[in-house]
Design a protein around this motif. Structure first.
Motif, mmCIF file in Angstrom:
data_model
loop_
_atom_site.group_PDB
_atom_site.id
_atom_site.type_symbol
_atom_site.label_atom_id
_atom_site.label_comp_id
_atom_site.label_asym_id
_atom_site.label_seq_id
_atom_site.Cartn_x
_atom_site.Cartn_y
_atom_site.Cartn_z
ATOM 1 N N GLU A 35 0.805 -1.110 -0.071
ATOM 2 C CA GLU A 35 0.108 -0.043 -0.212
ATOM 3 C C GLU A 35 0.799 1.343 -0.025
ATOM 4 O OE1 GLU A 35 -3.058 -0.182 2.827
ATOM 5 O OE2 GLU A 35 -4.303 -1.538 1.676
ATOM 6 N N SER A 97 -5.799 -5.017 -1.924
ATOM 7 C CA SER A 97 -5.681 -3.681 -1.088
ATOM 8 C C SER A 97 -6.999 -2.840 -1.655
ATOM 9 C CB SER A 97 -4.400 -3.018 -1.480
ATOM 10 O OG SER A 97 -4.558 -1.696 -1.439
ATOM 11 N N ILE A 99 -6.952 0.378 -1.406
ATOM 12 C CA ILE A 99 -6.332 1.414 -2.054
ATOM 13 C C ILE A 99 -6.186 1.208 -3.475
ATOM 14 C CG2 ILE A 99 -4.239 3.060 -2.167
ATOM 15 C CD1 ILE A 99 -3.895 2.292 0.829
#
Ligand code: AMP
Ligand code: MG
Length: 317
Positions: A35, A97, A99
């Motif tokens: 990340e 993730s 993100i």
């Protein structure tokens, strides 16, 4: 800064970003499972965090590492078009993730058809998130020089020559046995319909956030105007000299700076961004762009030009 494949692997494994060649455009790559590395992509591009990234993988066998479902329809498209300029949006595994997927329940996956990108994916053992290697809304790069001009000389670039497809991948979202076209590309809707065995499902209501769907995108610094006919473009040029032009087909514009691309969609796509980069550098007052024919084969090029020339209608208009 040009780097070797070995250096690129080293940087990527340490969570840094590296610009890499693909057959579509140059990507700004980072480890899709790290990340902090992903955050560097968003920061370098100045891209809003609500725009999800495409994860590039080495082979179709890795789809199940990222997607929680791999329906038969996706299998057929993968068999027909990978490696190649087709991105599939599938339900994401929980551990992908948030993100990378910008909070979406889905993940976007692609196996690129570029020997350097494929070797990098294979030898690093990583999935690589890689949006185009340019600042948000600006022109996509199709050479290492474009990357350095847009992101600065310090950005590490793996030079793989000029991109052969030249515009971004087709994006198809898959829900069970139905599909939706999220972004047109050089694998066109007819080819996908043929392999899918059914047309796109237009009634799907969930539209993921998509930077490729933003109205202003792929845009030079010089103001651009799109003309639906050659005479209209010529009229404008006659009244306001000092412009540059991008034409398709025969060259009759006779302006100071004109680039004419062949009336052949695949060749025009390959050269599209390089032509716009060149016209942008000519420091003209405006770039006059002829719209290519309104036919399915030109859909992807038309899409990019409409976004490059998008002007919000002012409230007084
Ligand atoms: P690019 O700027 O070329 O990296 O484009 C990324 C595109 O991928 C966006 O336009 C989205 O349409 C699509 N995309 C990426 N990730 C997802 C996701 N998780 N869900 C839906 N679409 C996605
Ligand atoms: Mg982009």
């Amino acid at each position: 800064m040009r780097i070797s494949p070995a250096k690129a692997i080293d940087l990527l494994q340490r969570g840094e970003v590296v610009a890499i060649p693909t057959e579509t455009v140059y990507g700004l790559a980072a480890d899709a499972s790290n990340e902090l590395a992903i955050a560097k992509i968003y920061a370098t591009k100045q891209r809003p965090a609500n725009n999800p990234l495409i994860v590039h993988i080495a082979s179709a066998t890795q789809v199940v590492d990222w997607a929680s479902e791999f329906p038969p329809l996706a299998h057929r498209l993968v068999q027909a078009f990978w490696p190649g300029p087709l991105t599939l949006v599938l339900p994401a595994r929980a551990e992908v993730s948030t993100i990378v997927r910008a909070g979406e329940p889905t993940v976007a996956l692609r196996v690129p058809a570029h020997p350097i990108a494929l070797a990098l994916l294979r030898d690093s053992g990583l999935g690589l998130a890689a949006p185009s290697a340019n600042k948000y809304t600006q022109l996509s790069p199709t050479t290492a020089d474009h990357v350095e001009a847009g992101l600065g000389a310090e950005i590490p670039v793996l030079d793989g020559g000029a991109c052969q497809i030249g515009i971004e991948s087709t994006i198809v979202s898959i829900t069970g046995d139905t599909w939706q076209l999220l972004r047109p590309g050089m694998i066109d809707e007819a080819a996908i319909t043929l392999i899918a065995g059914r047309p796109a499902n237009q009634s799907v209501t969930h539209t993921p956030k998509a930077p490729g769907q933003h109205l202003l995108h792929y845009s030079p610094h010089t103001p651009c105007l799109l003309f639906t006919s050659r005479p209209a473009l010529m009229d404008y040029a006659a009244n306001k000299p000092g412009g540059a032009a991008l034409l398709f087909g025969d060259d009759i514009a006779n302006l100071k700076t004109t680039i004419t691309l062949p009336a052949e969609p695949a060749v025009a796509a390959e050269q599209l961004y390089a032509s716009l980069h060149t016209l942008d550098a000519a420091q003209a007052s405006v770039i006059l762009i002829e719209s290519p024919p309104d036919t399915p084969a030109w859909a992807a090029v038309r899409d990019r030009l409409q976004r490059a020339t998008y002007q919000p209608v002012s409230q007084n208009d």
